[in-house]
Every structure is written in C-alpha cells, then in structure tokens.
Write a protein that holds these residues in place. Structure first.
Motif, PDB file in Angstrom:
ATOM      1  N   GLY A  97     -65.293  14.643   9.305  1.00 36.40           N
ATOM      2  CA  GLY A  97     -66.443  14.247   8.389  1.00 36.40           C
ATOM      3  C   GLY A  97     -66.548  15.676   7.399  1.00 36.40           C
ATOM      4  O   GLY A  97     -66.184  16.698   7.707  1.00 36.40           O
ATOM      5  N   ALA A  98     -67.325  15.299   6.456  1.00 36.18           N
ATOM      6  CA  ALA A  98     -67.481  16.224   5.434  1.00 36.18           C
ATOM      7  C   ALA A  98     -68.352  17.537   6.107  1.00 36.18           C
ATOM      8  O   ALA A  98     -69.401  17.227   6.951  1.00 36.18           O
ATOM      9  N   SER A  99     -68.120  18.692   5.668  1.00 30.72           N
ATOM     10  CA  SER A  99     -69.117  19.772   6.301  1.00 30.72           C
ATOM     11  C   SER A  99     -70.611  19.753   5.807  1.00 30.72           C
ATOM     12  O   SER A  99     -70.697  19.304   4.780  1.00 30.72           O
ATOM     13  N   GLN A 100     -71.438  20.316   6.674  1.00 35.15           N
ATOM     14  CA  GLN A 100     -72.861  20.088   6.346  1.00 35.15           C
ATOM     15  C   GLN A 100     -73.532  21.485   6.466  1.00 35.15           C
ATOM     16  O   GLN A 100     -72.815  22.383   7.150  1.00 35.15           O
ATOM     17  N   PRO A 101     -74.385  21.883   5.869  1.00 38.93           N
ATOM     18  CA  PRO A 101     -75.052  23.469   5.920  1.00 38.93           C
ATOM     19  C   PRO A 101     -75.352  23.506   7.412  1.00 38.93           C
ATOM     20  O   PRO A 101     -75.769  22.682   8.060  1.00 38.93           O
ATOM     21  N   ARG A 108     -75.183  11.891   1.162  1.00 35.83           N
ATOM     22  CA  ARG A 108     -76.924  11.728   1.337  1.00 35.83           C
ATOM     23  C   ARG A 108     -77.229  12.950   2.397  1.00 35.83           C
ATOM     24  O   ARG A 108     -78.066  13.427   1.934  1.00 35.83           O
ATOM     25  N   ALA A 109     -76.643  13.204   3.371  1.00 41.49           N
ATOM     26  CA  ALA A 109     -77.154  14.225   4.302  1.00 41.49           C
ATOM     27  C   ALA A 109     -76.974  15.631   3.872  1.00 41.49           C
ATOM     28  O   ALA A 109     -77.903  16.434   4.060  1.00 41.49           O
ATOM     29  N   LEU A 110     -75.843  15.918   3.194  1.00 43.86           N
ATOM     30  CA  LEU A 110     -75.788  17.099   2.537  1.00 43.86           C
ATOM     31  C   LEU A 110     -77.067  17.390   1.289  1.00 43.86           C
ATOM     32  O   LEU A 110     -77.548  18.375   1.439  1.00 43.86           O
ATOM     33  N   HIS A 111     -77.052  16.393   0.449  1.00 45.21           N
ATOM     34  CA  HIS A 111     -78.234  16.528  -0.243  1.00 45.21           C
ATOM     35  C   HIS A 111     -79.582  16.512   0.306  1.00 45.21           C
ATOM     36  O   HIS A 111     -80.455  17.356  -0.381  1.00 45.21           O
ATOM     37  N   ARG A 112     -79.706  15.724   1.148  1.00 46.52           N
ATOM     38  CA  ARG A 112     -81.060  16.147   2.001  1.00 46.52           C
ATOM     39  C   ARG A 112     -81.176  17.469   2.317  1.00 46.52           C
ATOM     40  O   ARG A 112     -82.334  18.208   2.389  1.00 46.52           O
ATOM     41  N   ALA A 113     -80.300  18.073   3.024  1.00 44.22           N
ATOM     42  CA  ALA A 113     -80.138  19.530   3.672  1.00 44.22           C
ATOM     43  C   ALA A 113     -80.649  20.277   2.292  1.00 44.22           C
ATOM     44  O   ALA A 113     -81.109  21.265   2.622  1.00 44.22           O
ATOM     45  N   LEU A 114     -79.880  20.365   1.203  1.00 46.17           N
ATOM     46  CA  LEU A 114     -79.955  20.955   0.096  1.00 46.17           C
ATOM     47  C   LEU A 114     -81.407  20.716  -0.828  1.00 46.17           C
ATOM     48  O   LEU A 114     -81.422  21.267  -1.753  1.00 46.17           O
ATOM     49  N   HIS A 115     -81.812  19.640  -0.613  1.00 43.28           N
ATOM     50  CA  HIS A 115     -83.051  19.138  -1.335  1.00 43.28           C
ATOM     51  C   HIS A 115     -82.720  18.823  -2.875  1.00 43.28           C
ATOM     52  O   HIS A 115     -83.258  19.046  -3.656  1.00 43.28           O
ATOM     53  N   MET A 116     -81.690  18.143  -2.830  1.00 40.70           N
ATOM     54  CA  MET A 116     -81.078  17.632  -4.308  1.00 40.70           C
ATOM     55  C   MET A 116     -81.684  16.414  -4.331  1.00 40.70           C
ATOM     56  O   MET A 116     -81.717  15.406  -3.641  1.00 40.70           O
ATOM     57  N   ASP A 117     -82.266  15.852  -5.608  1.00 46.19           N
ATOM     58  CA  ASP A 117     -82.878  14.590  -5.812  1.00 46.19           C
ATOM     59  C   ASP A 117     -81.834  13.617  -6.901  1.00 46.19           C
ATOM     60  O   ASP A 117     -82.116  12.731  -6.396  1.00 46.19           O
ATOM     61  N   ARG A 118     -81.055  14.571  -7.449  1.00 44.70           N
ATOM     62  CA  ARG A 118     -80.332  13.754  -8.386  1.00 44.70           C
ATOM     63  C   ARG A 118     -78.813  14.004  -8.393  1.00 44.70           C
ATOM     64  O   ARG A 118     -78.419  15.260  -7.558  1.00 44.70           O
TER      65      ARG A 118
END
Length: 134
Positions: free
Chosen positions: A29-33, A78-88
């Motif tokens: 799967g895609a890497s995550q922070p 979605r998981a990546l953006h949640r970890a990076l605090h991305m809203d859009r």
C-alpha cells in the motif's frame, strides 16, 4: 586492477539479472508518514497535486502508458491527509489512464466537496461529456 572489459561485462551481467529477476514483491500500500508533524498546518490546507490509481479491473490502464504504477487508493490518501492535516485536495488524472477520467471522478465522488480534479481531454472528448459529473 579491474579492466574496462571486466567492468563492462559486470554491468551487462547485472543488467540481465535485473531484467530477468522474478517479481515476488507484494505491494503493502501507499507509504504513510512514520512521525507526527511538529508544526502547525494552516486550516484549509490543500494537497494541490495527487493521483489516485484504482483497481485496474475497474479502471483499466491506457494501452499507450509508459509505466504501470502500484495502486494508490482513496482510503490511503485519506489516511495520509489525516496524518498531514490536509483539508482539501486536487486530484490530477494520471497519464496511465489517458483521457479516461473515470478513476479520478470516482475519487472526487468519494471525497465529496473537499476534492477538485484536473481532467485530461483529447480530440475525441465532447464538450458535454464530463460537465454533468463535475
């Protein structure tokens, strides 16, 4: 001392071994922070260029593509953006789909109003083809 001929032969052997090696990896799967952010991300932050690579059985690859990517699903983004605090997010239709924007449009639909997209068109795309979907 190693001669140029030995270096050349060694390079050829290494290249052949790379080409003919068995493909035995499984995509995890895609890497995550791996570490949390240590700075404040502004509210409304936007990931302004990302791709979604869906299941090729549902979203077939363009026959003229120059590479075949591993899957990168909406849930992973979605998981990546949640970890990076991305809203859009702005999803860019990748070249591996040619002018077929269905995977990108599906991702936009899943993400709702926080998502926008950049579509790819060609000379066969009619002016009304995607307008109802955007």
């Amino acid at each position: 001392m190693i001669s140029r001929r030995q270096v050349l032969l060694g390079s050829i052997v290494a290249g052949v071994a790379t080409v003919f090696r068995p493909v035995d990896f499984v995509s995890a799967g895609a890497s995550q922070p791996s570490t949390p952010l240590n700075f404040a991300v502004p509210s409304g932050a936007c990931d302004c260029h990302t791709h979604i690579f869906g299941d090729p059985r549902q979203f077939p690859w363009f026959s003229g593509r120059t590479y075949t990517p591993e899957s990168a699903f909406v849930a992973e983004m979605r998981a990546l953006h949640r970890a990076l605090h991305m809203d859009r997010v702005v999803i860019v239709n990748p070249s591996v789909y040619g002018a077929d924007n269905s995977c990108t449009l599906d991702a936009m639909k899943q993400l709702g109003p926080r998502a926008r997209a950049i579509a790819v068109i060609d000379d066969k795309t009619s002016s009304g083809r995607h307008s109802a979907q955007f």
